[in-house]
Design a protein around this motif. Structure first.
Motif, PDB file in Angstrom:
ATOM      1  N   ARG A   1       1.088   4.260  -2.841  1.00 26.54           N
ATOM      2  CA  ARG A   1       0.976   5.701  -2.567  1.00 26.54           C
ATOM      3  C   ARG A   1       2.127   6.472  -3.222  1.00 26.54           C
ATOM      4  O   ARG A   1       1.921   7.534  -3.814  1.00 26.54           O
ATOM      5  CB  ARG A   1       0.959   5.940  -1.059  1.00 26.54           C
ATOM      6  CG  ARG A   1      -0.298   5.418  -0.371  1.00 26.54           C
ATOM      7  CD  ARG A   1      -0.289   5.677   1.127  1.00 26.54           C
ATOM      8  NE  ARG A   1      -1.523   5.199   1.750  1.00 26.54           N
ATOM      9  CZ  ARG A   1      -1.624   4.056   2.424  1.00 26.54           C
ATOM     10  NH1 ARG A   1      -0.547   3.281   2.591  1.00 26.54           N
ATOM     11  NH2 ARG A   1      -2.781   3.675   2.925  1.00 26.54           N
TER      12      ARG A   1
ATOM     13  N   ALA B   1      -9.957   4.174  -3.253  1.00 27.33           N
ATOM     14  CA  ALA B   1     -10.600   5.483  -3.092  1.00 27.33           C
ATOM     15  C   ALA B   1      -9.607   6.511  -2.580  1.00 27.33           C
ATOM     16  O   ALA B   1      -9.614   7.673  -3.025  1.00 27.33           O
ATOM     17  CB  ALA B   1     -11.784   5.361  -2.135  1.00 27.33           C
ATOM     18  N   GLU B   2      -8.757   6.103  -1.666  1.00 26.54           N
ATOM     19  CA  GLU B   2      -7.730   7.016  -1.161  1.00 26.54           C
ATOM     20  C   GLU B   2      -6.728   7.393  -2.254  1.00 26.54           C
ATOM     21  O   GLU B   2      -6.327   8.555  -2.380  1.00 26.54           O
ATOM     22  CB  GLU B   2      -6.979   6.353  -0.002  1.00 26.54           C
ATOM     23  CG  GLU B   2      -5.797   7.179   0.514  1.00 26.54           C
ATOM     24  CD  GLU B   2      -4.786   6.358   1.277  1.00 26.54           C
ATOM     25  OE1 GLU B   2      -3.600   6.735   1.263  1.00 26.54           O
ATOM     26  OE2 GLU B   2      -5.168   5.347   1.890  1.00 26.54           O
ATOM     27  N   LEU B   3      -6.324   6.412  -3.052  1.00 27.73           N
ATOM     28  CA  LEU B   3      -5.300   6.640  -4.070  1.00 27.73           C
ATOM     29  C   LEU B   3      -5.798   7.501  -5.219  1.00 27.73           C
ATOM     30  O   LEU B   3      -5.020   8.202  -5.861  1.00 27.73           O
ATOM     31  CB  LEU B   3      -4.791   5.297  -4.603  1.00 27.73           C
ATOM     32  CG  LEU B   3      -4.021   4.428  -3.607  1.00 27.73           C
ATOM     33  CD1 LEU B   3      -3.756   3.047  -4.200  1.00 27.73           C
ATOM     34  CD2 LEU B   3      -2.706   5.087  -3.204  1.00 27.73           C
ATOM     35  N   GLY B   4      -7.083   7.423  -5.516  1.00 23.95           N
ATOM     36  CA  GLY B   4      -7.634   8.289  -6.547  1.00 23.95           C
ATOM     37  C   GLY B   4      -7.707   7.657  -7.918  1.00 23.95           C
ATOM     38  O   GLY B   4      -7.535   6.442  -8.081  1.00 23.95           O
TER      39      GLY B   4
ATOM     40  N   ASP C   1     -11.387   0.795  -0.202  1.00 22.88           N
ATOM     41  CA  ASP C   1     -10.986   1.965   0.577  1.00 22.88           C
ATOM     42  C   ASP C   1      -9.625   2.492   0.128  1.00 22.88           C
ATOM     43  O   ASP C   1      -9.424   3.707   0.002  1.00 22.88           O
ATOM     44  CB  ASP C   1     -10.949   1.629   2.077  1.00 22.88           C
ATOM     45  CG  ASP C   1     -12.331   1.430   2.667  1.00 22.88           C
ATOM     46  OD1 ASP C   1     -13.323   1.816   2.015  1.00 22.88           O
ATOM     47  OD2 ASP C   1     -12.423   0.875   3.778  1.00 22.88           O
ATOM     48  N   LEU C   2      -8.679   1.578  -0.115  1.00 21.18           N
ATOM     49  CA  LEU C   2      -7.346   1.999  -0.555  1.00 21.18           C
ATOM     50  C   LEU C   2      -7.420   2.658  -1.927  1.00 21.18           C
ATOM     51  O   LEU C   2      -6.797   3.704  -2.159  1.00 21.18           O
ATOM     52  CB  LEU C   2      -6.400   0.807  -0.573  1.00 21.18           C
ATOM     53  CG  LEU C   2      -4.973   1.077  -1.066  1.00 21.18           C
ATOM     54  CD1 LEU C   2      -4.296   2.143  -0.214  1.00 21.18           C
ATOM     55  CD2 LEU C   2      -4.155  -0.211  -1.074  1.00 21.18           C
TER      56      LEU C   2
ATOM     57  N   THR D   1       6.836   6.696   3.021  1.00 17.98           N
ATOM     58  CA  THR D   1       6.157   7.934   2.632  1.00 17.98           C
ATOM     59  C   THR D   1       6.542   9.126   3.513  1.00 17.98           C
ATOM     60  O   THR D   1       5.993  10.212   3.339  1.00 17.98           O
ATOM     61  CB  THR D   1       4.629   7.744   2.674  1.00 17.98           C
ATOM     62  OG1 THR D   1       4.251   7.214   3.951  1.00 17.98           O
ATOM     63  CG2 THR D   1       4.165   6.805   1.573  1.00 17.98           C
TER      64      THR D   1
ATOM     65  N   SER E   1       0.830  -1.209   0.000  1.00 17.49           N
ATOM     66  CA  SER E   1       0.000   0.000   0.000  1.00 17.49           C
ATOM     67  C   SER E   1       0.863   1.256   0.000  1.00 17.49           C
ATOM     68  O   SER E   1       0.509   2.257  -0.654  1.00 17.49           O
ATOM     69  CB  SER E   1      -0.941  -0.001   1.195  1.00 17.49           C
ATOM     70  OG  SER E   1      -0.227  -0.080   2.419  1.00 17.49           O
ATOM     71  N   GLN E   2       1.997   1.213   0.669  1.00 19.25           N
ATOM     72  CA  GLN E   2       2.877   2.369   0.692  1.00 19.25           C
ATOM     73  C   GLN E   2       3.548   2.601  -0.663  1.00 19.25           C
ATOM     74  O   GLN E   2       3.661   3.746  -1.121  1.00 19.25           O
ATOM     75  CB  GLN E   2       3.942   2.200   1.776  1.00 19.25           C
ATOM     76  CG  GLN E   2       3.434   2.346   3.191  1.00 19.25           C
ATOM     77  CD  GLN E   2       3.114   3.795   3.537  1.00 19.25           C
ATOM     78  OE1 GLN E   2       2.117   4.347   3.074  1.00 19.25           O
ATOM     79  NE2 GLN E   2       3.954   4.409   4.345  1.00 19.25           N
TER      80      GLN E   2
END
Length: 215
Positions: A18, A43-46, A40-41, A136, A14-15
């Motif tokens: 990002r 959605a966060e990443l776009g 959810d991930l 990050t 996940s990192q």
């Protein structure tokens, strides 16, 4: 635009996703539980990220990142990764992975096991000696004094250099080492595993590393 396909979406995966999105890459991320579990991930990443199955992520990847427990690397898609650069982030934890004789007697390394499973891929060892949260938070622009360095190991010099450029975009200097079999120099309990080191410090730590049997 290069697509980075992630097989595994845990702490490291996940990192890296990002970092990749922040650097302008398209990301396809997958895990063993199904794309719907990554909503959810994503959605966060776009909009530059989407979820898929491991086979789909491997198929569309220009560069793949394998970041799954070592005990399940035999499930990694083979044909879909043929000829591609595959970044291996893994470490050997017997309490999680079970005892693996070849690693216990140090006749091979974690990345070499993945390379054996992916005979025509270009495996590069990376991201295994930094805590996931620091991926990050520790990155800095190129040329910044005392910039953190990360080690890369591989048999294909061009593949190693390509991943080195990726690291630079992510905010880290690269210490590039061949061959892949030298990856033991950054395994658990070696001087370079964990601490924040610049290029000079990491190079020295790699030189100081000793096999478990010699510790």
């Amino acid at each position: 635009m290069t697509t980075i396909g992630l097989i595994g979406a845990g702490h490291i995966g996940s990192q890296v996703a990002r970092l990749a999105v922040a650097s302008g890459y398209d990301v396809v991320i997958s895990n063993s539980r199904g794309p719907e579990t990554l909503a959810d991930l994503v959605a966060e990443l776009g909009p530059k990220a989407r979820a898929a199955t491991p086979v789909e992520a491997a198929k569309v990847a220009d560069i793949a990142v394998v970041t799954v427990p070592l005990k399940v690397i035999d499930t990694i898609p083979v044909d879909e990764l043929a000829g591609k650069i595959v970044i291996d982030t893994n470490n050997y934890y017997p309490q999680r992975d079970g005892q693996i004789a070849e690693l216990d007697d140090e006749s091979t390394t974690t990345a070499e096991l993945l390379q054996r499973h992916l005979p025509t891929s270009k495996v590069v060892k990376a991201f295994n000696h930094i805590y996931s949260a620091e991926l990050t938070t520790h990155g800095l622009p190129a040329g910044t004094p005392d910039r953190r360095a990360l080690a890369l190991f591989g048999d294909d010099a061009e593949a190693v250099a390509t991943v080195g450029k990726l690291l630079d975009q992510f905010g880290f200097d690269a210490v590039e080492v061949t061959p892949l079999s030298e990856g033991w120099r950054i395994q658990r309990d070696t001087p370079g595993y964990g601490p924040r080191l610049n290029r000079e410090g990491l190079t020295e730590a790699l030189a100081q590393a000793r096999r478990y049997r010699d510790m």
